[in-house]
Design a protein around this motif. Sequence first.
Motif, PDB file in Angstrom:
ATOM      1  N   THR A  25     -38.575 -13.966 -71.649  1.00 42.82           N
ATOM      2  CA  THR A  25     -39.855 -14.539 -71.253  1.00 42.82           C
ATOM      3  C   THR A  25     -40.867 -13.440 -70.948  1.00 42.82           C
ATOM      4  OG1 THR A  25     -38.768 -16.494 -70.330  1.00 42.82           O
ATOM      5  CG2 THR A  25     -41.014 -16.057 -69.596  1.00 42.82           C
ATOM      6  N   ALA A  26     -40.419 -12.379 -70.259  1.00 45.20           N
ATOM      7  CA  ALA A  26     -41.318 -11.274 -69.925  1.00 45.20           C
ATOM      8  C   ALA A  26     -41.820 -10.578 -71.180  1.00 45.20           C
ATOM      9  CB  ALA A  26     -40.604 -10.282 -69.016  1.00 45.20           C
ATOM     10  N   ALA A  27     -40.987 -10.487 -72.211  1.00 46.95           N
ATOM     11  CA  ALA A  27     -41.407  -9.852 -73.464  1.00 46.95           C
ATOM     12  C   ALA A  27     -42.341 -10.760 -74.264  1.00 46.95           C
ATOM     13  CB  ALA A  27     -40.175  -9.493 -74.293  1.00 46.95           C
ATOM     14  N   ARG A  28     -42.088 -12.065 -74.208  1.00 46.74           N
ATOM     15  CA  ARG A  28     -42.856 -13.015 -75.016  1.00 46.74           C
ATOM     16  C   ARG A  28     -44.186 -13.399 -74.369  1.00 46.74           C
ATOM     17  NH1 ARG A  28     -39.091 -16.307 -75.189  1.00 46.74           N
ATOM     18  NH2 ARG A  28     -39.755 -17.752 -73.549  1.00 46.74           N
ATOM     19  N   THR A  29     -44.144 -13.716 -73.063  1.00 54.02           N
ATOM     20  CA  THR A  29     -45.355 -14.146 -72.342  1.00 54.02           C
ATOM     21  C   THR A  29     -45.411 -13.408 -71.013  1.00 54.02           C
ATOM     22  OG1 THR A  29     -44.085 -16.038 -71.487  1.00 54.02           O
ATOM     23  CG2 THR A  29     -45.505 -16.438 -73.405  1.00 54.02           C
ATOM     24  N   PRO A  30     -45.744 -12.120 -71.024  1.00 56.27           N
ATOM     25  CA  PRO A  30     -45.666 -11.313 -69.791  1.00 56.27           C
ATOM     26  C   PRO A  30     -46.552 -11.822 -68.653  1.00 56.27           C
ATOM     27  CG  PRO A  30     -46.839 -10.142 -71.535  1.00 56.27           C
ATOM     28  CD  PRO A  30     -46.200 -11.329 -72.179  1.00 56.27           C
ATOM     29  N   ALA A  31     -47.664 -12.485 -68.977  1.00 54.81           N
ATOM     30  CA  ALA A  31     -48.597 -12.919 -67.929  1.00 54.81           C
ATOM     31  C   ALA A  31     -48.281 -14.306 -67.395  1.00 54.81           C
ATOM     32  CB  ALA A  31     -50.025 -12.886 -68.466  1.00 54.81           C
ATOM     33  N   LEU A  32     -47.186 -14.943 -67.879  1.00 57.35           N
ATOM     34  CA  LEU A  32     -46.856 -16.289 -67.419  1.00 57.35           C
ATOM     35  C   LEU A  32     -46.447 -16.261 -65.947  1.00 57.35           C
ATOM     36  CD1 LEU A  32     -46.214 -19.304 -68.228  1.00 57.35           C
ATOM     37  CD2 LEU A  32     -43.833 -18.550 -68.440  1.00 57.35           C
ATOM     38  N   PRO A  33     -47.101 -17.047 -65.083  1.00 54.23           N
ATOM     39  CA  PRO A  33     -46.659 -17.108 -63.674  1.00 54.23           C
ATOM     40  C   PRO A  33     -45.274 -17.760 -63.587  1.00 54.23           C
ATOM     41  CG  PRO A  33     -48.881 -18.000 -63.942  1.00 54.23           C
ATOM     42  CD  PRO A  33     -48.299 -17.867 -65.309  1.00 54.23           C
ATOM     43  N   MET A  34     -44.329 -17.090 -62.943  1.00 55.32           N
ATOM     44  CA  MET A  34     -42.974 -17.623 -62.839  1.00 55.32           C
ATOM     45  C   MET A  34     -42.561 -17.934 -61.406  1.00 55.32           C
ATOM     46  SD  MET A  34     -40.641 -15.729 -65.720  1.00 55.32           S
ATOM     47  CE  MET A  34     -39.362 -16.972 -65.519  1.00 55.32           C
ATOM     48  N   LEU A  35     -43.027 -17.125 -60.463  1.00 55.85           N
ATOM     49  CA  LEU A  35     -42.707 -17.334 -59.060  1.00 55.85           C
ATOM     50  C   LEU A  35     -43.995 -17.365 -58.257  1.00 55.85           C
ATOM     51  CD1 LEU A  35     -39.677 -14.880 -58.603  1.00 55.85           C
ATOM     52  CD2 LEU A  35     -39.597 -17.318 -59.120  1.00 55.85           C
ATOM     53  N   ALA A  36     -43.939 -18.038 -57.118  1.00 56.75           N
ATOM     54  CA  ALA A  36     -45.064 -18.039 -56.185  1.00 56.75           C
ATOM     55  C   ALA A  36     -44.507 -17.701 -54.812  1.00 56.75           C
ATOM     56  CB  ALA A  36     -45.755 -19.399 -56.169  1.00 56.75           C
ATOM     57  N   ARG A  37     -45.181 -16.801 -54.122  1.00 53.42           N
ATOM     58  CA  ARG A  37     -44.706 -16.407 -52.797  1.00 53.42           C
ATOM     59  C   ARG A  37     -45.886 -16.328 -51.842  1.00 53.42           C
ATOM     60  NH1 ARG A  37     -42.472 -10.302 -53.186  1.00 53.42           N
ATOM     61  NH2 ARG A  37     -41.820 -10.957 -51.101  1.00 53.42           N
ATOM     62  N   ARG A  38     -45.601 -16.506 -50.562  1.00 55.02           N
ATOM     63  CA  ARG A  38     -46.647 -16.432 -49.548  1.00 55.02           C
ATOM     64  C   ARG A  38     -46.922 -14.967 -49.203  1.00 55.02           C
ATOM     65  NH1 ARG A  38     -43.445 -20.724 -47.274  1.00 55.02           N
ATOM     66  NH2 ARG A  38     -44.568 -22.705 -47.209  1.00 55.02           N
ATOM     67  N   PRO A  39     -48.189 -14.613 -48.979  1.00 48.76           N
ATOM     68  CA  PRO A  39     -48.484 -13.240 -48.558  1.00 48.76           C
ATOM     69  C   PRO A  39     -47.981 -12.931 -47.155  1.00 48.76           C
ATOM     70  CG  PRO A  39     -50.472 -14.594 -48.524  1.00 48.76           C
ATOM     71  CD  PRO A  39     -49.401 -15.417 -49.173  1.00 48.76           C
ATOM     72  N   ALA A  40     -47.797 -13.982 -46.343  1.00 46.15           N
ATOM     73  CA  ALA A  40     -47.288 -13.817 -44.976  1.00 46.15           C
ATOM     74  C   ALA A  40     -46.577 -15.098 -44.574  1.00 46.15           C
ATOM     75  CB  ALA A  40     -48.433 -13.526 -44.002  1.00 46.15           C
ATOM     76  N   PRO A  41     -45.574 -15.018 -43.695  1.00 47.23           N
ATOM     77  CA  PRO A  41     -44.863 -16.221 -43.253  1.00 47.23           C
ATOM     78  C   PRO A  41     -45.820 -17.258 -42.671  1.00 47.23           C
ATOM     79  CG  PRO A  41     -43.714 -14.244 -42.517  1.00 47.23           C
ATOM     80  CD  PRO A  41     -45.021 -13.784 -43.079  1.00 47.23           C
ATOM     81  N   GLY A  42     -45.634 -18.509 -43.077  1.00 48.54           N
ATOM     82  CA  GLY A  42     -46.469 -19.582 -42.559  1.00 48.54           C
ATOM     83  C   GLY A  42     -47.801 -19.732 -43.242  1.00 48.54           C
ATOM     84  N   SER A  43     -48.132 -18.853 -44.153  1.00 47.74           N
ATOM     85  CA  SER A  43     -49.414 -18.933 -44.850  1.00 47.74           C
ATOM     86  C   SER A  43     -49.449 -20.156 -45.754  1.00 47.74           C
ATOM     87  CB  SER A  43     -49.652 -17.665 -45.677  1.00 47.74           C
ATOM     88  OG  SER A  43     -50.789 -17.805 -46.494  1.00 47.74           O
ATOM     89  N   SER A  44     -50.647 -20.731 -45.918  1.00 49.61           N
ATOM     90  CA  SER A  44     -50.801 -21.871 -46.827  1.00 49.61           C
ATOM     91  C   SER A  44     -51.216 -21.420 -48.215  1.00 49.61           C
ATOM     92  CB  SER A  44     -51.841 -22.855 -46.268  1.00 49.61           C
ATOM     93  OG  SER A  44     -53.098 -22.210 -46.133  1.00 49.61           O
ATOM     94  N   ALA A  45     -51.419 -20.106 -48.382  1.00 46.05           N
ATOM     95  CA  ALA A  45     -51.787 -19.555 -49.695  1.00 46.05           C
ATOM     96  C   ALA A  45     -50.526 -19.118 -50.434  1.00 46.05           C
ATOM     97  CB  ALA A  45     -52.732 -18.372 -49.512  1.00 46.05           C
ATOM     98  N   TRP A  46     -50.613 -19.109 -51.753  1.00 53.12           N
ATOM     99  CA  TRP A  46     -49.487 -18.696 -52.580  1.00 53.12           C
ATOM    100  C   TRP A  46     -49.963 -17.671 -53.596  1.00 53.12           C
ATOM    101  CZ3 TRP A  46     -44.629 -20.627 -51.553  1.00 53.12           C
ATOM    102  CH2 TRP A  46     -44.565 -21.752 -50.717  1.00 53.12           C
ATOM    103  N   GLN A  47     -49.233 -16.584 -53.724  1.00 53.26           N
ATOM    104  CA  GLN A  47     -49.543 -15.558 -54.712  1.00 53.26           C
ATOM    105  C   GLN A  47     -48.571 -15.675 -55.868  1.00 53.26           C
ATOM    106  OE1 GLN A  47     -49.265 -11.869 -52.540  1.00 53.26           O
ATOM    107  NE2 GLN A  47     -51.325 -12.045 -51.687  1.00 53.26           N
ATOM    108  N   GLU A  48     -49.107 -15.721 -57.069  1.00 56.31           N
ATOM    109  CA  GLU A  48     -48.261 -15.878 -58.243  1.00 56.31           C
ATOM    110  C   GLU A  48     -47.685 -14.535 -58.693  1.00 56.31           C
ATOM    111  OE1 GLU A  48     -50.708 -17.865 -61.105  1.00 56.31           O
ATOM    112  OE2 GLU A  48     -50.385 -19.842 -60.191  1.00 56.31           O
ATOM    113  N   VAL A  49     -46.448 -14.586 -59.133  1.00 56.87           N
ATOM    114  CA  VAL A  49     -45.746 -13.417 -59.668  1.00 56.87           C
ATOM    115  C   VAL A  49     -45.503 -13.685 -61.148  1.00 56.87           C
ATOM    116  CG1 VAL A  49     -43.675 -11.983 -59.528  1.00 56.87           C
ATOM    117  CG2 VAL A  49     -44.643 -12.990 -57.440  1.00 56.87           C
ATOM    118  N   THR A  50     -46.035 -12.841 -62.016  1.00 59.81           N
ATOM    119  CA  THR A  50     -45.891 -13.063 -63.451  1.00 59.81           C
ATOM    120  C   THR A  50     -44.489 -12.711 -63.933  1.00 59.81           C
ATOM    121  OG1 THR A  50     -46.582 -10.831 -64.055  1.00 59.81           O
ATOM    122  CG2 THR A  50     -48.335 -12.488 -63.751  1.00 59.81           C
TER     123      THR A  50
END
Length: 635
Positions: A25-50
Amino acid sequence: MHDPALAPRAAAPLTGGLADSLFETAARTPALPMLARRPAPGSSAWQEVTAVEFRDEVVDVAKGLIASGISPGHRVAILARTRYEWTVFSYALWTVGAEVVPIYPTSSRDQVEWILRDAGCVAVVVEDEQSVMTVGSVCAQLPSLRHVWQLDAGAVDTLRARGEFLPYETVDSMRRIVLPDSTAVVAYTSGSSGRAMGCALSHRGLAGPCDTLLEGWGHTVAPPGEQGAVLAFLPFSHVYGLMIQNLCVRGGLLMAHEPATTEEALGAALRSFRPTYLYAVPSVLEKLYKNFLRTAQEAGRGALFERAADTARDFAAALERRRLGRGPGPGLDLRLQHSLYERTVYRRLRTALGGRVRRATSGGSPLSRELALFYEGIGVYVHDGYGLTETSGGLTMQPYGREKSGTVGQPLPGMEIRVADDGEILVRGPSLFQGYLGDEAATRAVLRGGWLATGDLGHLDDENYLAITGRKKDIIITSGGKSVAPAALEQRLRMHPLVHQAVVVGDNRPCVGALITLDPQFLSHWRAGLALQGDTPAREAREENALREEVARAVAAANSTVSRSESIRVFRVLPEPFDVSNGLLTPSMKLRRDEIVRTYAFEIEAMYEARSHRRPRTVPEEPAAWEDADNVFFR
């Protein structure tokens, strides 16, 4: 008979290991968001990890593992909640050919020691200082254990720095020699009836059900043109949780992690992440339903909610009859009522799930048909799934467009299911486990001519839909010789908002009984709504009587679904819930029935003794099946 036109093809066979799909997947579509994580515990925002960022982090950790001496075939345990690093570590371990040994973070010291020793783990990844202390207390009994990495103390950064000198090619060459039939996971059974046993699961076995589901049902995860999004909150220590993780990575779905399972944390994560598909267990779906009801009652709209819930179930049942060719579908009046509640009730309920969920899967234990119809009626179809640790996850699925609530669907392509004369479900297929670790006798006991004896009871209808009726070892035989499967009664009891848990008893007893615990949140809400007058002693007595009658109604409702000889005649309300901490639940939240019966032997004896000496009394107006039940409290 099974309609082959409705069944998808079995997925293409695996040629490597589980980590390969990430690298592809990384070779075929490197920019595809696969994971989302919070920048800090309890945050309501999510940062995408390609995909490429995820792969690079996996490679960095894999380098550190190699530098630490982790080699193909080594077993490394992960003792942590469902969190971002769990996924990174598992894929890093699979990349270097190591075997993952999941351990529930709620496991006791003895359970941790047993699994680490039985599996011969050379390293363990833990979450926090408490887990470090647990492992440290048993290190003397673990001669193979060489490393303890703590996530909260920067384990990822530590390993990244340790392996920084290694080239990418070293990792990639190790990944390429991992074979499909190599062991990927040693997953320990819950141990509800004895010591946990390690099930060896191959890369092929774990990938197969995921790829088949994605092939045939991947289009249901999100609307056309949208990337599917899944909030992972079930424990990866269980094969169901692992299956969700692998489905997301193999299917290119965006996955977020929620380690806390409290009502507040889960609700906040659902609203902020807004998944398109929900994976849950019946207890979560039951709790959501009760919270919907409680919130409506607190707002003075309890009657409105109950009417809307009845309409939802009726509407879903009519839709089911139409798709199965057994009726015309919802009539005009029902469609009008449903449309009204869609604007006033159902849309708000879906908003509580994030607003984007349209389909869901429930697993781990049977989901009641009543609850499944409710969710379908509000616009979230819930498929009740079936699988075991020994089958590497899912065995069945509802054929799209021919779903039948109250069943777990039909066998997945490539899997075969039959029911033995005694009602036990037998399965065979490519995803069966490789055996119990170090226990050939136990393996032979459940594998009979290539068929796995599941220990579950059920039946196949004339269209090959499977219905689960209970566990073989849980069957109760009364002194009169009546066999009773407790699961359906317990499930129906839990549908009452006040009931938290229920265990049906009655082996060698004259009738069926039940031990019941109450939902503390709903109990507080219920008490607040009584508004009883008078001095404290009199008010408490009236409150106790009212509570007695309310629980009796829950028993009456459960009894109305079974024959009179199977109905609950005596019950007792216990002062505290069954929990992992008191040894009455397994780490996967299954009832330890034998231990519950031992712990409450005195209360059970007193419950039946009270019935045998009871005097005639007036019985509240309830269904006929309830007419002889005693309500005995232990408060």
